[in-house]
Design a protein around this motif. Sequence first.
Motif, PDB file in Angstrom:
ATOM      1  N   LEU A  92       0.822  -1.213   0.000  1.00 12.08           N
ATOM      2  CA  LEU A  92       0.000   0.000   0.000  1.00 12.08           C
ATOM      3  C   LEU A  92       0.853   1.258   0.000  1.00 12.08           C
ATOM      4  N   ALA A  93       1.997   1.206   0.658  1.00 10.13           N
ATOM      5  CA  ALA A  93       2.882   2.371   0.664  1.00 10.13           C
ATOM      6  C   ALA A  93       3.447   2.652  -0.718  1.00 10.13           C
ATOM      7  N   HIS A  94       3.670   1.592  -1.498  1.00 13.26           N
ATOM      8  CA  HIS A  94       4.299   1.755  -2.808  1.00 13.26           C
ATOM      9  C   HIS A  94       3.292   1.880  -3.947  1.00 13.26           C
ATOM     10  N   ALA A  95       2.056   1.417  -3.732  1.00 17.22           N
ATOM     11  CA  ALA A  95       1.115   1.378  -4.853  1.00 17.22           C
ATOM     12  C   ALA A  95      -0.240   2.017  -4.554  1.00 17.22           C
ATOM     13  N   GLY A  96      -0.517   2.355  -3.309  1.00 11.67           N
ATOM     14  CA  GLY A  96      -1.824   2.894  -2.960  1.00 11.67           C
ATOM     15  C   GLY A  96      -1.966   4.369  -3.302  1.00 11.67           C
ATOM     16  N   SER A  97      -3.180   4.767  -3.656  1.00 14.18           N
ATOM     17  CA  SER A  97      -3.467   6.183  -3.863  1.00 14.18           C
ATOM     18  C   SER A  97      -3.403   6.903  -2.509  1.00 14.18           C
ATOM     19  N   PRO A  98      -3.321   8.235  -2.513  1.00 18.10           N
ATOM     20  CA  PRO A  98      -3.330   8.958  -1.228  1.00 18.10           C
ATOM     21  C   PRO A  98      -4.550   8.604  -0.374  1.00 18.10           C
ATOM     22  N   GLU A  99      -5.706   8.426  -1.014  1.00 18.60           N
ATOM     23  CA  GLU A  99      -6.921   8.084  -0.271  1.00 18.60           C
ATOM     24  C   GLU A  99      -6.806   6.696   0.354  1.00 18.60           C
ATOM     25  N   ILE A 100      -6.285   5.750  -0.411  1.00 20.15           N
ATOM     26  CA  ILE A 100      -6.113   4.390   0.102  1.00 20.15           C
ATOM     27  C   ILE A 100      -5.100   4.364   1.240  1.00 20.15           C
ATOM     28  N   ARG A 101      -4.023   5.124   1.083  1.00 20.17           N
ATOM     29  CA  ARG A 101      -3.011   5.146   2.152  1.00 20.17           C
ATOM     30  C   ARG A 101      -3.587   5.743   3.432  1.00 20.17           C
ATOM     31  N   ASP A 102      -4.366   6.809   3.307  1.00 20.12           N
ATOM     32  CA  ASP A 102      -4.952   7.437   4.488  1.00 20.12           C
ATOM     33  C   ASP A 102      -5.953   6.507   5.177  1.00 20.12           C
ATOM     34  N   ARG A 103      -6.786   5.859   4.374  1.00 19.06           N
ATOM     35  CA  ARG A 103      -7.882   5.069   4.946  1.00 19.06           C
ATOM     36  C   ARG A 103      -7.447   3.693   5.421  1.00 19.06           C
ATOM     37  N   PHE A 104      -6.571   3.025   4.651  1.00 24.25           N
ATOM     38  CA  PHE A 104      -6.248   1.632   4.948  1.00 24.25           C
ATOM     39  C   PHE A 104      -4.834   1.437   5.502  1.00 24.25           C
ATOM     40  N   LEU A 105      -3.877   2.220   5.015  1.00 24.28           N
ATOM     41  CA  LEU A 105      -2.496   2.019   5.449  1.00 24.28           C
ATOM     42  C   LEU A 105      -2.227   2.608   6.821  1.00 24.28           C
ATOM     43  N   ALA A 106      -2.707   3.821   7.056  1.00 25.69           N
ATOM     44  CA  ALA A 106      -2.385   4.507   8.312  1.00 25.69           C
ATOM     45  C   ALA A 106      -2.733   3.685   9.555  1.00 25.69           C
TER      46      ALA A 106
END
Length: 380
Positions: A92-106
Amino acid sequence: MAARVESFVRDTVIAFEKDSRRDHHNCPTEELVAELKDRARAAGVLSPHIRPDGSHLTQRETAIILRKSGLSPLGPLACNTAAPDEGNMYLLAHAGSPEIRDRFLAPLVDGRLRSAFFMTEPAEEDGAGSDPSMMTTICEPDGDHWVISGRKAFITGASGAGVGIIMAKASEGACMFLVDLPDPAIRIDHVPNTIDNSMPGGHAVVTIDRLRVPASQMLGSAGEGFHYAQVRLAPARLSHCMRWLGACQRAHEIALDYACRRRAFGKTLIEHEGVGFMLAENLIDLQQAELMIDWCASILDEGHLGTAESSMTKVAVSELLMRIADRCVQMMGGQGVSGDTVVEQIFREVRAFRIYDGPTEVHKWSLAKKIGREWRERRS
C-alpha cells in the motif's frame, strides 16, 4: 533501532510466550496482541521498519530489524512486523493512492488494525494456489462499484482482520481491491488447525458472496492485479526469511545453552563430537542464511523486481533454517519435542515456512524455466 528491538523482544516479549491467552487453535488472542503492541508503542519499537514520514527503510536495513523482531514468535506481532501485515503495508505504501493510504495504510502502520491478503483458493475447487493463473474468484463492474464472488483458502488472519486485500479476475485480467472487514458478504467457513500457530486468526477458508466494493478501492486499474502482486511478492518472501532467521538464532541459543549444561557419559553434550558438529553446522547455516538475505535485499534496493533472486533466497533460507531447527530439536532430545522451550514451536513454524509463499519445489520449477528460457535466448 535493531538493538532497541532486540532488547524489547528479549526483555519484554519472551516473557509472554507462556501467556495462556490463546484461542482454540493455540494462536495468540487479540487481547494478547493488543497488549504487546501497546508495550511496543510505549518502547518506541512499533513498526520500526517504517520512518516517521511513512517511508520504508531499505531492504538491507529492514533485514537487520526484522531479524531481531523474530527472536520470539510473538516479536513480529508485538512490533508490527508480522505477515501478512508487513507485506500489505509495503504494497500500500508503494502502490496505494493517497486516499487508500490514508484510509487503509495509516491504521495498519499504527498497529490499530490487522490485515489479510485474499489470493489462495481451495484446491478441491481447482482454485489458485501456487499457480495464480487458476484464479476462480470473479469480479464484475456494476456502476461505480465492483461485485466480487468466490472462495478463498488459507487466508492468514482473516478472522479478526480490519483490512482486506482481495484478488479477483475480471475480463481485463486480475484485479486487486481494498475492503473494510468484517463484511457480511465475506463469510468465514472454516479455520483449520495447522502445524503453525503464531498468527492470530489462523488460516481461514472463506466465501465471498457478491461483495460490493467502490471502484475507488481498486488498486490501480482493472487487469493490473498481478503486477501489484509482484510488487508485494519479493519483499514479502524476503521478510519471512528475515523473521525466521531470528527465530532460528534463538533456537540455536537455547540448544547451545542446553548442550553446554547437560552432561552424558562423563562430559557435557557439546564435548561429544556429534553434538559439537551440529552446533558448528548451525553456525555455518546461520551465516549462509544471513548472507543470502543481504544479497537479495541489495538486489531489491537497487530497484530490481528480484523475482528470481527472491525465489533462490526463499528456497535456500527456508531449507537452511529447517536444518537448524531440526538439529536444535535433535540436540535437546525430549526437551526439544516438548513445549518446555520455544524450540518445538520454532521447528513447526519453520516447517510451514517451506510451503508458505511458494513451496520449495515450485520455486525450483520456476527457476528451471528461467534457466531454459535464457539458454534458448543465448542460442537464438
